[in-house]
Enzyme design. Structure first.
Site, PDB file in Angstrom:
ATOM      1  N   ASN A 154     -15.077  -8.341  23.571  1.00 46.44           N
ATOM      2  CA  ASN A 154     -14.890  -7.901  22.242  1.00 46.44           C
ATOM      3  C   ASN A 154     -13.960  -6.676  22.268  1.00 46.44           C
ATOM      4  OD1 ASN A 154     -15.128  -8.128  19.261  1.00 46.44           O
ATOM      5  ND2 ASN A 154     -16.551  -6.435  19.583  1.00 46.44           N
ATOM      6  N   ALA A 193     -21.627   3.058   5.251  1.00 46.21           N
ATOM      7  CA  ALA A 193     -21.917   1.597   4.924  1.00 46.21           C
ATOM      8  C   ALA A 193     -21.326   1.029   3.853  1.00 46.21           C
ATOM      9  CB  ALA A 193     -23.415   1.592   5.307  1.00 46.21           C
ATOM     10  N   GLN A 219     -19.959   4.922  21.795  1.00 47.74           N
ATOM     11  CA  GLN A 219     -21.217   5.303  21.174  1.00 47.74           C
ATOM     12  C   GLN A 219     -21.787   6.358  22.038  1.00 47.74           C
ATOM     13  OE1 GLN A 219     -23.295   5.696  18.967  1.00 47.74           O
ATOM     14  NE2 GLN A 219     -24.923   4.159  18.820  1.00 47.74           N
ATOM     15  N   HIS A 248     -23.539  -3.186  22.618  1.00 50.58           N
ATOM     16  CA  HIS A 248     -23.848  -3.176  21.104  1.00 50.58           C
ATOM     17  C   HIS A 248     -25.276  -4.011  20.998  1.00 50.58           C
ATOM     18  CE1 HIS A 248     -23.743  -4.093  16.738  1.00 50.58           C
ATOM     19  NE2 HIS A 248     -22.504  -3.275  16.903  1.00 50.58           N
ATOM     20  N   GLU A 258     -15.738  14.529  15.182  1.00 45.46           N
ATOM     21  CA  GLU A 258     -15.921  13.483  14.305  1.00 45.46           C
ATOM     22  C   GLU A 258     -16.635  14.240  13.222  1.00 45.46           C
ATOM     23  OE1 GLU A 258     -17.275   9.287  14.649  1.00 45.46           O
ATOM     24  OE2 GLU A 258     -19.177  10.207  13.627  1.00 45.46           O
ATOM     25  N   GLY A 280     -18.106  -1.951  11.033  1.00 50.65           N
ATOM     26  CA  GLY A 280     -18.857  -1.321   9.971  1.00 50.65           C
ATOM     27  C   GLY A 280     -20.065  -1.827   9.905  1.00 50.65           C
TER      28      GLY A 280
END
Length: 294
Positions: free
Chosen positions: A168, A55, A183, A156, A21, A112
């Site tokens: 989810n 963001a 994550q 999360h 990434e 996001g």
């Protein structure tokens, strides 16, 4: 049982797949650093490279420019991040069309992070998507994208419960995503327990471990959210934020050891958060036995 005399990374055959990434650069100096990192990591033949999205969509143009250049100037497979924040469904469809026309076939679909002025609370755009699952469904309808989504081995921070978080994730995959990327985490037990729970919930899609080498221990503490930082890690990095050279070396070995333990548990696919720096990710891949392709 491996003998205590057995060298730590000896004998790993390099039969792993990796992805990296990056984030879009803000200025010329950062752009040079990004493309230097890409040039160093490209010979490791990553399965794809992803480019983040700021963001509130703050890096939309720079993300698109970076992804377009990857398509035009390299043989790498880019995956562009897209989020729900600050955009209508029509705007997102237009962005997706632009990526498809540019030759981009992979996306990373995320709810996001809300922009700072929102006070940290996600509020859907009045004409936008309310969740990552809805975003995935919309993107899957628009074109035949290969879509990745996020997963959280240690839940999360905004999830009502671990079960709700897993539900989810399943909605996102059922909506059309091909895989999840986690994550960052520092506990192999947390990752493997999460895989077991996901499988029990009927999730069979690949869940790639997201690996974050430490570039600043203070920053890791800030970003950790629900991620446990083990006591041994606190002790290992004590005093090293003021000594970047030793910190970089210790961080690479610590992350490589995490990957080695994941490898021993059967993992063969790793995703690295590079922060646009090649040295640590390259070192970890080398320790895992991965070598550049000719």
């Amino acid at each position: 049982m491996i003998s205590p005399d057995h060298p730590l990374f000896a004998g790993l055959p390099g039969d792993v797949s990796v992805s990296f990434e990056f984030f879009p650069p803000k200025n010329e100096k950062m752009e040079a650093q990004l493309w230097d990192a890409i040039g160093q990591l490209a010979p490791l033949d990553p399965s794809f490279v992803s480019v983040t999205y700021g963001a509130g969509g703050t890096t939309r143009e720079r993300t698109h420019a970076t992804v377009a250049r990857l398509v035009q100037e390299t043989d790498l497979i880019p995956a562009a991040h897209l989020t729900c924040v600050g955009a209508s469904k029509g705007e997102i469809a237009e962005i997706a069309d632009q990526y498809w026309e540019a030759g981009v076939r992979r996306l990373v679909a995320l709810r996001g992070d809300p922009p700072p002025e929102s006070g940290g609370t996600f509020v859907p755009h009045p004409e936008g998507y309310a969740s990552a699952a809805e975003l995935v469904e919309g993107l899957a309808r628009s074109h035949d994208f290969d879509i990745s989504v996020a997963a959280y081995p240690e839940v999360h921070p905004e999830a009502a419960s671990a079960e709700a978080d897993l539900d989810n994730l399943k909605r996102k995959l059922d909506a059309g995503a091909a895989r999840a990327i986690t994550q960052f985490f520092f506990s192999t037990d947390a990752y493997f327990r999460f895989l077991d729970k996901a499988l029990a919930a009927g999730i069979t899609a690949p869940i790639l471990p997201g690996i974050m080498p430490v570039t600043s221990f203070a920053a890791i503490r800030r970003m950790s959210g629900n991620t446990e930082i083990p006591g041994w890690m606190v002790a290992l990095f004590e005093g090293l934020d003021e000594r970047p050279g030793p910190r970089t070396l210790v961080a690479a070995v610590a992350a490589a050891d995490l990957c080695r333990r994941l490898y021993a548990g059967g993992v063969r696919d790793f995703h690295f958060y590079t922060l646009n720096k090649a040295e640590q990710a390259y070192t970890i891949c080398h320790l895992l036995g991965l070598r550049p392709k000719a």
